[in-house]
Design a protein around this motif. Structure first.
Motif, PDB file in Angstrom:
ATOM      1  N   CYS A 126       0.757  -1.129  -0.302  1.00 31.68           N
ATOM      2  CA  CYS A 126       0.099  -0.086   0.073  1.00 31.68           C
ATOM      3  C   CYS A 126       0.688   1.005   0.064  1.00 31.68           C
ATOM      4  CB  CYS A 126      -0.995   0.260   1.314  1.00 31.68           C
ATOM      5  SG  CYS A 126      -0.036  -0.371   2.825  1.00 31.68           S
ATOM      6  N   GLY A 127       2.052   1.507  -0.048  1.00 33.90           N
ATOM      7  CA  GLY A 127       2.890   2.268   0.094  1.00 33.90           C
ATOM      8  C   GLY A 127       2.301   3.438   1.242  1.00 33.90           C
ATOM      9  N   PRO A 128       2.651   4.595   1.064  1.00 28.05           N
ATOM     10  CA  PRO A 128       1.885   5.556   1.762  1.00 28.05           C
ATOM     11  C   PRO A 128      -0.172   5.703   2.231  1.00 28.05           C
ATOM     12  CG  PRO A 128       2.014   6.473  -0.358  1.00 28.05           C
ATOM     13  CD  PRO A 128       2.588   4.761  -0.364  1.00 28.05           C
ATOM     14  N   GLY A 129      -0.903   4.610   1.342  1.00 32.01           N
ATOM     15  CA  GLY A 129      -1.756   4.807   1.274  1.00 32.01           C
ATOM     16  C   GLY A 129      -2.766   6.008   0.726  1.00 32.01           C
ATOM     17  N   ARG A 130      -2.314   6.263   0.041  1.00 32.77           N
ATOM     18  CA  ARG A 130      -3.293   6.988  -0.746  1.00 32.77           C
ATOM     19  C   ARG A 130      -4.124   6.564  -1.554  1.00 32.77           C
ATOM     20  NH1 ARG A 130       1.105   4.743  -4.259  1.00 32.77           N
ATOM     21  NH2 ARG A 130       0.473   5.344  -6.355  1.00 32.77           N
ATOM     22  N   VAL A 131      -3.757   5.097  -2.172  1.00 33.78           N
ATOM     23  CA  VAL A 131      -5.340   4.061  -3.447  1.00 33.78           C
ATOM     24  C   VAL A 131      -6.170   3.257  -1.896  1.00 33.78           C
ATOM     25  CG1 VAL A 131      -5.278   2.949  -4.796  1.00 33.78           C
ATOM     26  CG2 VAL A 131      -3.978   3.913  -4.802  1.00 33.78           C
ATOM     27  N   THR A 132      -5.112   2.936  -1.003  1.00 35.31           N
ATOM     28  CA  THR A 132      -6.569   2.254   0.195  1.00 35.31           C
ATOM     29  C   THR A 132      -7.189   3.517   1.015  1.00 35.31           C
ATOM     30  OG1 THR A 132      -4.246   1.779   1.068  1.00 35.31           O
ATOM     31  CG2 THR A 132      -5.969   1.375   2.760  1.00 35.31           C
ATOM     32  N   ALA A 133      -6.591   4.878   0.967  1.00 38.79           N
ATOM     33  CA  ALA A 133      -7.838   5.576   1.156  1.00 38.79           C
ATOM     34  C   ALA A 133      -8.558   6.433  -0.250  1.00 38.79           C
ATOM     35  CB  ALA A 133      -7.158   6.839   1.493  1.00 38.79           C
ATOM     36  N   HIS A 134      -8.732   5.891  -1.593  1.00 37.81           N
ATOM     37  CA  HIS A 134      -9.059   5.837  -2.213  1.00 37.81           C
ATOM     38  C   HIS A 134     -10.352   5.476  -2.016  1.00 37.81           C
ATOM     39  CE1 HIS A 134     -10.955   7.519  -6.184  1.00 37.81           C
ATOM     40  NE2 HIS A 134     -10.483   6.526  -6.901  1.00 37.81           N
ATOM     41  N   LEU A 135     -10.164   4.146  -1.722  1.00 34.25           N
ATOM     42  CA  LEU A 135     -11.077   2.864  -1.726  1.00 34.25           C
ATOM     43  C   LEU A 135     -11.792   3.513  -1.292  1.00 34.25           C
ATOM     44  CD1 LEU A 135      -9.336  -0.315  -3.066  1.00 34.25           C
ATOM     45  CD2 LEU A 135      -9.815   1.083  -3.870  1.00 34.25           C
ATOM     46  N   ARG A 136     -11.672   3.637   0.331  1.00 33.59           N
ATOM     47  CA  ARG A 136     -12.286   3.898   1.270  1.00 33.59           C
ATOM     48  C   ARG A 136     -13.215   4.901   1.089  1.00 33.59           C
ATOM     49  NH1 ARG A 136     -10.606   7.532   5.115  1.00 33.59           N
ATOM     50  NH2 ARG A 136     -10.001   8.189   3.297  1.00 33.59           N
ATOM     51  N   ASP A 137     -12.956   6.182   0.432  1.00 33.31           N
ATOM     52  CA  ASP A 137     -13.615   6.740  -0.421  1.00 33.31           C
ATOM     53  C   ASP A 137     -14.968   6.684  -0.751  1.00 33.31           C
ATOM     54  OD1 ASP A 137     -12.568   8.767   1.029  1.00 33.31           O
ATOM     55  OD2 ASP A 137     -11.223   9.740  -0.539  1.00 33.31           O
ATOM     56  N   LEU A 138     -14.113   5.244  -1.565  1.00 36.35           N
ATOM     57  CA  LEU A 138     -15.688   5.233  -3.139  1.00 36.35           C
ATOM     58  C   LEU A 138     -16.836   3.737  -1.702  1.00 36.35           C
ATOM     59  CD1 LEU A 138     -13.185   4.139  -5.681  1.00 36.35           C
ATOM     60  CD2 LEU A 138     -14.982   5.927  -5.940  1.00 36.35           C
ATOM     61  N   GLY A 139     -16.676   4.204  -1.058  1.00 36.62           N
ATOM     62  CA  GLY A 139     -17.242   3.091   0.591  1.00 36.62           C
ATOM     63  C   GLY A 139     -16.843   2.105   0.438  1.00 36.62           C
ATOM     64  N   VAL A 140     -14.945   1.265   0.569  1.00 33.41           N
ATOM     65  CA  VAL A 140     -14.823  -0.359   0.317  1.00 33.41           C
ATOM     66  C   VAL A 140     -14.509  -0.702   2.072  1.00 33.41           C
ATOM     67  CG1 VAL A 140     -13.367  -1.994  -0.038  1.00 33.41           C
ATOM     68  CG2 VAL A 140     -14.494  -0.307  -1.904  1.00 33.41           C
ATOM     69  N   ASP A 141     -14.310  -0.977   2.741  1.00 38.08           N
ATOM     70  CA  ASP A 141     -13.819  -1.283   3.921  1.00 38.08           C
ATOM     71  C   ASP A 141     -12.524  -2.416   3.658  1.00 38.08           C
ATOM     72  OD1 ASP A 141     -13.016  -2.302   6.565  1.00 38.08           O
ATOM     73  OD2 ASP A 141     -14.510  -4.079   6.923  1.00 38.08           O
ATOM     74  N   VAL A 142     -11.648  -1.535   3.795  1.00 42.80           N
ATOM     75  CA  VAL A 142      -9.721  -1.700   3.910  1.00 42.80           C
ATOM     76  C   VAL A 142      -9.352  -1.463   4.682  1.00 42.80           C
ATOM     77  CG1 VAL A 142      -9.900   1.009   2.468  1.00 42.80           C
ATOM     78  CG2 VAL A 142      -9.230  -1.065   1.205  1.00 42.80           C
ATOM     79  N   PHE A 143      -7.863  -1.903   4.384  1.00 45.23           N
ATOM     80  CA  PHE A 143      -6.746  -1.551   5.001  1.00 45.23           C
ATOM     81  C   PHE A 143      -5.214  -2.118   4.070  1.00 45.23           C
ATOM     82  CE2 PHE A 143      -7.942  -6.265   5.176  1.00 45.23           C
ATOM     83  CZ  PHE A 143      -6.785  -6.993   5.539  1.00 45.23           C
ATOM     84  N   GLY A 144      -4.471  -1.655   4.476  1.00 44.54           N
ATOM     85  CA  GLY A 144      -3.005  -1.888   4.224  1.00 44.54           C
ATOM     86  C   GLY A 144      -2.132  -2.697   4.267  1.00 44.54           C
ATOM     87  N   VAL A 145      -1.369  -3.364   3.492  1.00 48.59           N
ATOM     88  CA  VAL A 145      -0.431  -4.273   3.921  1.00 48.59           C
ATOM     89  C   VAL A 145       0.640  -3.082   3.467  1.00 48.59           C
ATOM     90  CG1 VAL A 145       0.753  -5.708   4.241  1.00 48.59           C
ATOM     91  CG2 VAL A 145      -1.386  -5.606   5.224  1.00 48.59           C
ATOM     92  N   ASP A 146       2.560  -2.856   3.907  1.00 52.29           N
ATOM     93  CA  ASP A 146       3.630  -3.185   3.121  1.00 52.29           C
ATOM     94  C   ASP A 146       4.402  -3.442   4.256  1.00 52.29           C
ATOM     95  OD1 ASP A 146       4.271  -0.946   0.583  1.00 52.29           O
ATOM     96  OD2 ASP A 146       5.548  -0.463   2.564  1.00 52.29           O
ATOM     97  N   LEU A 147       5.545  -4.037   3.238  1.00 51.39           N
ATOM     98  CA  LEU A 147       6.979  -4.405   3.401  1.00 51.39           C
ATOM     99  C   LEU A 147       7.456  -3.155   4.308  1.00 51.39           C
ATOM    100  CD1 LEU A 147       8.483  -7.624   3.373  1.00 51.39           C
ATOM    101  CD2 LEU A 147       9.235  -6.466   1.019  1.00 51.39           C
TER     102      LEU A 147
END
Length: 218
Positions: free
Chosen positions: A61-82
């Motif tokens: 997920c890196g810094p989480g900007r796409v995770t947040a975008h999915l959240r804004d689209l109504g998705v229950d979402v979380f991020g994982v990164d190395l």
């Protein structure tokens, strides 16, 4: 000599830790300029909401900007990164979302708990010989009928090709080969998209594959 599988993980994590702040700044508003990508992410989000089989994980997920975008689209979402530094930035930038340090090939998740997986330019750093194990892990944690969306750089009229990603070594994939590899792991292709690089991007074509976990295989 073949590089141990753990070696590239350490190299990748260290490389992204070193550039995390700069990278986060560079990609912060990236989606604003790519309507085709936003459209595909919206379709993925709709499928995840409709299927309702569990949360979506953005893996890498890196810094989480796409995770947040999915959240804004109504998705229950979380991020994982190395990268621990990337996760620190994601948590600071999006304190309302869940972010965890982890590797895509060994997720701390039970079988079948996810309704969807987004891998947005994250498997590009995986050595090709190891990618089948990653797809097997994706399949393990996805619920039957759950969707997987891959974003990657495409190799046109070439085999899998390494290139200088500037952060660390990455690979361009022929889209048919990547789809076949995912199919071998138990995924069925739903759709694909390719787009040309926009102005300012490196001159590589971008590929997207939308896959579904084959329910017939459990």
């Amino acid at each position: 000599m073949t590089e141990p599988s753990s070696s590239y993980l350490t190299t990748t994590a260290n490389a992204y830790d070193a550039v995390a702040a700069l990278y986060a700044d560079l990609v912060r508003n990236e989606l604003d300029e790519v309507p085709l990508d936003r459209g595909l992410l919206a379709a993925f989000a709709e499928l995840a909401r409709t299927h309702g089989a569990g949360p979506v994980a953005e893996l890498g997920c890196g810094p989480g900007r796409v995770t947040a975008h999915l959240r804004d689209l109504g998705v229950d979402v979380f991020g994982v990164d190395l990268s621990p530094v990337m996760i620190d930035i994601a948590r600071e930038t999006h304190p309302d979302l869940r972010f965890e340090v982890g590797s895509m090939d060994a997720l701390d998740l039970a079988d079948g708990v996810l309704g969807g997986i987004l891998s947005w330019y994250s498997v590009i750093h995986t050595p090709p010989r190891l990618l089948p194990a990653y797809f097997a892990e994706f399949r393990r944690v996805l619920a039957p009928g759950g969707h997987l969306l891959l974003g990657f750089f495409e190799a046109q009229d070439e085999p899998v090709t390494p290139f200088d990603h500037k952060v660390t070594t990455a690979y361009r994939w022929p889209i048919d080969d990547l789809a076949r590899l995912a199919g071998d792991a138990g995924f069925t292709e739903v759709g694909r998209m390719m787009r040309q690089p926009r102005e300012g991007e490196r001159p590589l074509r971008h590929g997207r594959l939308l896959m579904r976990k084959d329910e017939r295989l459990g």
